[in-house]
Design a protein around this motif. Structure first.
Motif, mmCIF file in Angstrom:
data_model
loop_
_atom_site.group_PDB
_atom_site.id
_atom_site.type_symbol
_atom_site.label_atom_id
_atom_site.label_comp_id
_atom_site.label_asym_id
_atom_site.label_seq_id
_atom_site.Cartn_x
_atom_site.Cartn_y
_atom_site.Cartn_z
ATOM 1 N N ALA A 53 -62.612 -50.301 -25.666
ATOM 2 C CA ALA A 53 -62.636 -51.584 -26.376
ATOM 3 C C ALA A 53 -63.082 -52.699 -25.443
ATOM 4 N N CYS A 54 -63.909 -53.576 -25.946
ATOM 5 C CA CYS A 54 -64.324 -54.775 -25.221
ATOM 6 C C CYS A 54 -64.327 -55.944 -26.204
ATOM 7 N N PHE A 55 -63.516 -56.956 -25.901
ATOM 8 C CA PHE A 55 -63.394 -58.098 -26.816
ATOM 9 C C PHE A 55 -63.992 -59.374 -26.221
ATOM 10 N N ASP A 56 -64.719 -59.238 -25.120
ATOM 11 C CA ASP A 56 -65.352 -60.400 -24.497
ATOM 12 C C ASP A 56 -66.566 -60.848 -25.303
ATOM 13 N N ALA A 57 -66.978 -62.069 -25.060
ATOM 14 C CA ALA A 57 -68.205 -62.592 -25.664
ATOM 15 C C ALA A 57 -69.386 -62.277 -24.747
ATOM 16 N N GLY A 58 -70.590 -62.329 -25.289
ATOM 17 C CA GLY A 58 -71.792 -62.114 -24.492
ATOM 18 C C GLY A 58 -72.097 -60.664 -24.191
ATOM 19 N N ILE A 59 -71.738 -59.764 -25.094
ATOM 20 C CA ILE A 59 -71.988 -58.335 -24.893
ATOM 21 C C ILE A 59 -73.479 -58.051 -25.059
ATOM 22 N N THR A 60 -74.053 -57.392 -24.046
ATOM 23 C CA THR A 60 -75.492 -57.107 -24.047
ATOM 24 C C THR A 60 -75.760 -55.661 -24.434
ATOM 25 N N GLU A 61 -77.050 -55.376 -24.666
ATOM 26 C CA GLU A 61 -77.450 -54.022 -25.021
ATOM 27 C C GLU A 61 -77.224 -53.065 -23.852
ATOM 28 N N ASP A 62 -77.378 -53.561 -22.624
ATOM 29 C CA ASP A 62 -77.146 -52.718 -21.442
ATOM 30 C C ASP A 62 -75.677 -52.293 -21.356
ATOM 31 N N LEU A 63 -74.770 -53.219 -21.648
ATOM 32 C CA LEU A 63 -73.344 -52.882 -21.615
ATOM 33 C C LEU A 63 -73.024 -51.851 -22.693
ATOM 34 N N VAL A 64 -73.587 -52.028 -23.879
ATOM 35 C CA VAL A 64 -73.352 -51.080 -24.965
ATOM 36 C C VAL A 64 -73.812 -49.688 -24.554
ATOM 37 N N LYS A 65 -74.986 -49.598 -23.899
ATOM 38 C CA LYS A 65 -75.504 -48.299 -23.473
ATOM 39 C C LYS A 65 -74.611 -47.662 -22.420
ATOM 40 N N GLU A 66 -74.108 -48.485 -21.493
ATOM 41 C CA GLU A 66 -73.235 -47.935 -20.447
ATOM 42 C C GLU A 66 -71.941 -47.393 -21.041
ATOM 43 N N LEU A 67 -71.379 -48.102 -22.008
ATOM 44 C CA LEU A 67 -70.149 -47.624 -22.651
ATOM 45 C C LEU A 67 -70.417 -46.360 -23.465
ATOM 46 N N ALA A 68 -71.581 -46.278 -24.079
ATOM 47 C CA ALA A 68 -71.923 -45.101 -24.878
ATOM 48 C C ALA A 68 -72.023 -43.854 -24.011
ATOM 49 N N PHE A 109 -71.322 -60.430 -29.509
ATOM 50 C CA PHE A 109 -72.633 -59.999 -29.022
ATOM 51 C C PHE A 109 -73.526 -61.200 -28.701
ATOM 52 N N VAL A 110 -74.441 -61.008 -27.756
ATOM 53 C CA VAL A 110 -75.317 -62.116 -27.337
ATOM 54 C C VAL A 110 -76.284 -62.516 -28.443
ATOM 55 N N SER A 111 -76.538 -61.565 -29.356
ATOM 56 C CA SER A 111 -77.468 -61.881 -30.447
ATOM 57 C C SER A 111 -77.208 -60.956 -31.623
ATOM 58 N N ASP A 112 -77.706 -61.355 -32.779
ATOM 59 C CA ASP A 112 -77.579 -60.516 -33.973
ATOM 60 C C ASP A 112 -78.345 -59.211 -33.797
ATOM 61 N N ALA A 113 -79.411 -59.255 -33.024
ATOM 62 C CA ALA A 113 -80.218 -58.051 -32.811
ATOM 63 C C ALA A 113 -79.411 -56.982 -32.068
ATOM 64 N N VAL A 114 -78.647 -57.415 -31.039
ATOM 65 C CA VAL A 114 -77.808 -56.471 -30.290
ATOM 66 C C VAL A 114 -76.735 -55.901 -31.208
ATOM 67 N N LYS A 115 -76.140 -56.760 -32.010
ATOM 68 C CA LYS A 115 -75.096 -56.320 -32.936
ATOM 69 C C LYS A 115 -75.627 -55.265 -33.902
#
Length: 653
Positions: free
Chosen positions: A599-614, A628-634
């Motif tokens: 779980a990550c509840f911080d703001a500013g989550i990037t696509e790189d962070l999502v990939k690392e967690l995956a 998320f930093v943008s709707d596109a990342v979400k």
């Protein structure tokens, strides 16, 4: 001094009261059209009482009913918008312990825990408030709006539940008590394992009604029940016509687990002289029951052969050349008697036999195990004063606690209903001073067990208000003084938590089983309102400024760990799983049981962070909806996990 009624008498109610004196089974409580509770006559039953043949009427059926039962059922099923917030500072071994302490209303707690521990609890032990006429009970009226509820409440706890004194002058004396406990019992029933055991302590006031409630809840072919009378107050507690020395334990247990309950209290056996007595007890009545036991140094070493009828021993105890003795079934008068069992039968019970040496003779004693649990527990260690009040007082200097259970009374219930060789959960949702937690740790220390406890206790204030008993008033004053020294609020929950802390330290100082994991910690979770912002306005009342505040739907005073536990509750996972906090790409990430949940509840989550967690391939992952930093990342999150970790369940709050 009684007050004058200042109104004319209700003759119908007076007449019904007279009928009740003659035919108590024909009068009950009922609500009139306005909802007021009155005495009412069951005329069909009254006609039957006055007739010598069957009177036609409503179909007979065996059931328990009371005013408010339907509302209690709805209460049990009604959802709540609450959460559990962790309290690290009040916990012990927060990151590693397998035990829980839930602070808050027990019905709320059970609703929050239900999915997490559905069908997983091995033993439930409760000691609910007895319906003595002065104790506080929980009374929740969900028909009222929140404003009406706050206005009508004379006493309220911090969690919003109404606490009221249920006096014996109340027309719904029994009904209110039943309605207060029934919803919790229904939910707790669903949390019990199929081979679990339910134990409830109760006194004479509601023993009969509670027995019927539990029979109704556990009415299946799989469950059985039993009753134990515990002598907890040898000095007696004065009643109107009786001095009460006992209270009761109601056991509900699965029929196929009866064997384990029969192993209870191994030192309690039916010890009897193996030599027969009474009618048909002579040697000639059963030839194969006359033979010697060979005893040496006070121990039975072997069983001799059955002699010929012509052989007659010289005495009951015959000394042999090697210093051993032959013990024969010969009476003090010299008559040849017989043993209770034939020689071949005795071989099967040899381990239960012992030689008891007297002044001039030796007897063979059979320690017969009855195969059933004793229905009366009268040992000195069940005294609630010596092993309840004084024990708490010694653990927490001066914190005298009114009427805690004897540690050993609860300990023996746990011994009867649990096993040490597998991980088992013990639940007590009326924790009080946490005798159940203390007993669980003590039993684990003794037998190396893996039992875990979940305690639930409302933070009920310790107050002298309304207390007239001088002994109890003194006890309350001492408890408040002890809590002042600890710098803690004046609540039962605080005493409960402190007892667990100190009991754990004391147990570790004593002798412990080598296989015990020495878990004397507990994770404190407190019931609170939801972490999410409440919305009370209608759509036509929404202003533009309100839309801006709705962007962040989390209350400002809530932490990331608060959000994590709401997720754990919603997802229905074990609330004692180990939690690891790491910083990944500058963001705080929680790893629950390694990869069971990330779980990550911080703001500013990037696509790189999502990939690392995956790449950790977690079973579940959760983010903050607006983190998320943008709707596109979400939008891309699910696609990223579908490629790198397709089995991961992805969600947001």
């Amino acid at each position: 001094m009684k007050k004058m009624k200042l109104q004319s008498p209700d003759l119908s109610q007076d007449n019904i009261a007279k009928i009740r004196d003659l035919f108590p089974g024909c009068v009950t409580e009922a609500a009139d059209e306005s909802g007021k509770l009155l005495l009412a006559v069951d005329f069909d039953q009254l006609r039957q009482e006055l007739s010598d043949h069957i009177v036609e009427g409503p179909q007979e059926r065996y059931h328990l009913n009371w005013p408010g039962k339907r509302e209690a059922l709805i209460t049990a099923n009604a959802p709540i918008a609450k959460t559990l917030r962790p309290s690290r500072d009040e916990s012990v071994d927060y990151d590693t312990t397998q035990n829980l302490f839930i602070e808050g209303d027990n019905l709320d707690a059970l609703k929050l825990l239900q999915e997490n521990y559905l069908g997983k609890v091995k033993l439930i032990y409760i000691d609910p408030p007895y319906n003595t006429g002065g104790n506080l009970i929980y009374k929740n009226d969900f028909h009222q709006s929140s404003e009406e509820f706050l206005t009508s409440s004379n006493q309220m706890d911090k969690s919003g539940g109404q606490l009221v004194a249920n006096t014996d002058s109340n027309g719904r004396f029994h009904s209110d008590w039943l309605s207060s406990i029934y919803p919790s019992l229904r939910i707790a029933r669903s949390m019990l394992k199929s081979d679990g055991v339910f134990v409830c302590a109760i006194d004479e006031n509601e023993f009969s009604t509670l027995s019927l409630v539990l029979k109704e809840l556990f009415t299946t072919s799989s469950w059985d029940h039993g009753y134990v009378s515990v002598v907890h107050n040898p000095r007696g507690q004065q009643g109107k016509n009786f001095s009460y020395v006992n209270e009761y334990l109601i056991f509900i247990y699965p029929k196929d687990q009866k064997k384990h309950l029969s192993d209870f209290l191994k030192d309690e056996v039916d010890a009897r002289n193996l030599r027969d007595s009474g009618t048909e007890s002579d040697r000639t009545d059963a030839r194969n029951c006359f033979y010697p036991f060979i005893v040496k140094n006070g121990k039975i070493v072997e069983i001799g052969d059955v002699p010929q009828d012509s052989f007659h021993p010289s005495a009951a105890n015959v000394k042999r050349e090697d210093g051993s003795f032959e013990i024969w079934p010969i009476s003090e008068a010299g008559d040849e008697k017989k043993w209770r069992y034939a020689r071949q039968s005795v071989e099967a019970i040899f381990s239960d036999l012992e030689a008891k040496q007297g002044r001039s003779s030796c007897q063979i004693i059979f320690n017969k195990r009855t195969g059933t649990m004793r229905s009366v527990w009268a040992k000195a260690r069940y005294d609630s004063s010596e092993y309840g009040t004084k024990l708490v007082d010694e653990l927490i200097d001066g914190a005298a606690f009114s009427f805690p259970k004897s540690l050993w009374a609860v300990y023996d219930c746990l011994f009867a209903g649990t096993q040490p060789d597998e991980e088992q959960i013990v639940l007590d949702f009326f924790a009080g001073s946490s005798t159940t937690a203390h007993a669980t740790m003590k039993l684990n220390a003794d037998d190396g067990g893996k039992r875990r406890f979940i305690m639930v206790q409302i933070p009920q204030e310790i107050s002298e208000k309304g207390v007239t008993n001088p002994v109890i008033k003194k006890s309350i004053a001492r408890a408040k003084s002890a809590l002042n020294k600890l710098g803690r609020p004046h609540t039962i929950a605080e005493i409960s938590k402190e007892r667990i802390r100190r009991a754990g330290v004391k147990i570790l100082e004593g002798d412990c089983h080598p296989d015990w994991n020495k878990d004397v910690g507990f994770r404190v979770l407190k019931i609170d309102t939801s972490n999410m912002e409440d919305v009370y306005y209608r759509p036509d009342e929404v202003k533009q400024a309100d839309l801006l505040t709705a962007v962040d739907n989390v209350k400002p005073d809530r932490t990331a760990e608060d959000l994590l536990f709401q997720v754990l509750v919603d997802w229905g996972v074990d609330l004692t799983l180990p939690i690891r906090r790491e910083t990944v790409q500058g963001k705080t990430v929680f790893f629950v049981d390694d990869n069971a949940l990330v779980a990550c509840f911080d703001a500013g989550i990037t696509e790189d962070l999502v990939k690392e967690l995956a790449r950790h391939e977690p079973l579940r992952v959760v983010f903050r909806d607006n983190g998320f930093v943008s709707d596109a990342v979400k939008i891309n999150v699910e696609q990223i996990f579908r490629q790198l970790s397709p089995t991961t369940d992805v969600k947001s709050i």
